[in-house]
Design an enzyme around this catalytic site. Sequence first.
Site, PDB file in Angstrom:
ATOM      1  N   GLY A  24       2.756  -2.312  -1.623  1.00  0.00           N
ATOM      2  CA  GLY A  24       1.596  -3.113  -2.135  1.00  0.00           C
ATOM      3  C   GLY A  24       1.257  -2.518  -3.630  1.00  0.00           C
ATOM      4  N   ALA A  25       2.337  -2.489  -4.625  1.00  0.00           N
ATOM      5  CA  ALA A  25       2.271  -2.103  -5.898  1.00  0.00           C
ATOM      6  C   ALA A  25       2.390  -3.084  -6.875  1.00  0.00           C
ATOM      7  CB  ALA A  25       3.102  -0.720  -6.343  1.00  0.00           C
ATOM      8  N   ILE A  51      -4.077  -0.061  -7.736  1.00  0.00           N
ATOM      9  CA  ILE A  51      -3.665   1.184  -7.527  1.00  0.00           C
ATOM     10  C   ILE A  51      -2.107   1.753  -7.454  1.00  0.00           C
ATOM     11  CG2 ILE A  51      -4.482   3.395  -6.061  1.00  0.00           C
ATOM     12  CD1 ILE A  51      -7.172   1.654  -5.488  1.00  0.00           C
ATOM     13  N   GLY A  52      -1.424   0.924  -6.531  1.00  0.00           N
ATOM     14  CA  GLY A  52      -0.226   1.065  -6.157  1.00  0.00           C
ATOM     15  C   GLY A  52       0.897   0.985  -7.446  1.00  0.00           C
ATOM     16  N   SER A  56     -11.351   3.324   2.129  1.00  0.00           N
ATOM     17  CA  SER A  56     -12.275   2.863   1.334  1.00  0.00           C
ATOM     18  C   SER A  56     -13.495   3.310   1.979  1.00  0.00           C
ATOM     19  CB  SER A  56     -12.211   1.306   1.332  1.00  0.00           C
ATOM     20  OG  SER A  56     -13.439   0.866   0.729  1.00  0.00           O
ATOM     21  N   TYR A  90     -13.516  -5.809   7.349  1.00  0.00           N
ATOM     22  CA  TYR A  90     -13.008  -4.924   6.381  1.00  0.00           C
ATOM     23  C   TYR A  90     -13.138  -3.314   6.594  1.00  0.00           C
ATOM     24  CZ  TYR A  90     -11.451  -2.612   1.743  1.00  0.00           C
ATOM     25  OH  TYR A  90     -11.006  -1.895   0.936  1.00  0.00           O
TER      26      TYR A  90
END
Length: 319
Positions: free
Chosen positions: A30-31, A36-37, A161, A188
Amino acid sequence: MPTFDATATSEQVIETFAPQIKGKAFLITGAGQPSIGSQMATSLAQAGPAHIVIASRTLSRIYPVVYEIQAIDPTINVSTIQVDLTDHASIRRAASDILSITPKIDVLINSAGVMAIKEYTLDKNGIELQLSANHIGHFLLTNLLVPALEAASGRVINLTSSAFRITHFRFDDWNFSNGKTYDLWTGYGQSKVANILFAWGLTQRLRGRGIVAAAVHPGYNFDTRLGTHLTMDDYAEIPAIRMRNLDKEFVFEEPRSKTFAQIAATPLIAALDPGLKGKAPAFYQNSVVMEADEYARDLGSVERLWTLSEELVGQEFRY
């Protein structure tokens, strides 16, 4: 161990831990840019890793990251892998491809995810989408990559998170009664609790093979694409939902927002700190190890989640 605080930047972390990066192999999910990635990937490139593998659902979103890495250091081997973490067949193909291009993975950073989906949504296997993308997909991918992690005595970093403080894992109703009991933040939050429980389960099973894991709350940043569908009114619902679920107040920690330079710092500390081997399993927040809530790390929940995850992916992983 150097001391970092809540305002630490990725540049400071990379400078401190540069010897832990040189010649190593990193895999980040997931970059896509901006995320953030992507910040972690380009930060790592500053210190000469041998190989950066980026796994993403949409390859077009990670090509700018690849170009930036190559501009920083053209000697770095950069690979891209397409994977849909809500599709188990896609994950199995991606894992096979990854194992074919790298014999070892020093650090696996499970960074991909979705947040606070407003409408109850299922993946093709009938699993609520946030649990599927944020935990179940990473559970399957990580376990399939154990041979490469073991070859490097590697580590696994799960991005969680502060939303894990919204709810415990709902073992008796993890799929929300086909949507009848669903709300976006409990969905979530449950997936973020799972990220921590999974780090504990991995370390308990694989420490003997040299593999350890940590879960990291990176902080808050509004420059990524993760929450672009949300309004401030949506965020304002969180305290009431935590009170309903856990009968506790919710407090956003400071700093309330981190810059793009700061948001990758805590995950990079967990990824690079040599001391993690002695601390794991661990939960990081604002650059330091903290104690996560009991329900996010108790042994009974760790084992129940591992068993449920195996059932949902249709494969046992016994170590």
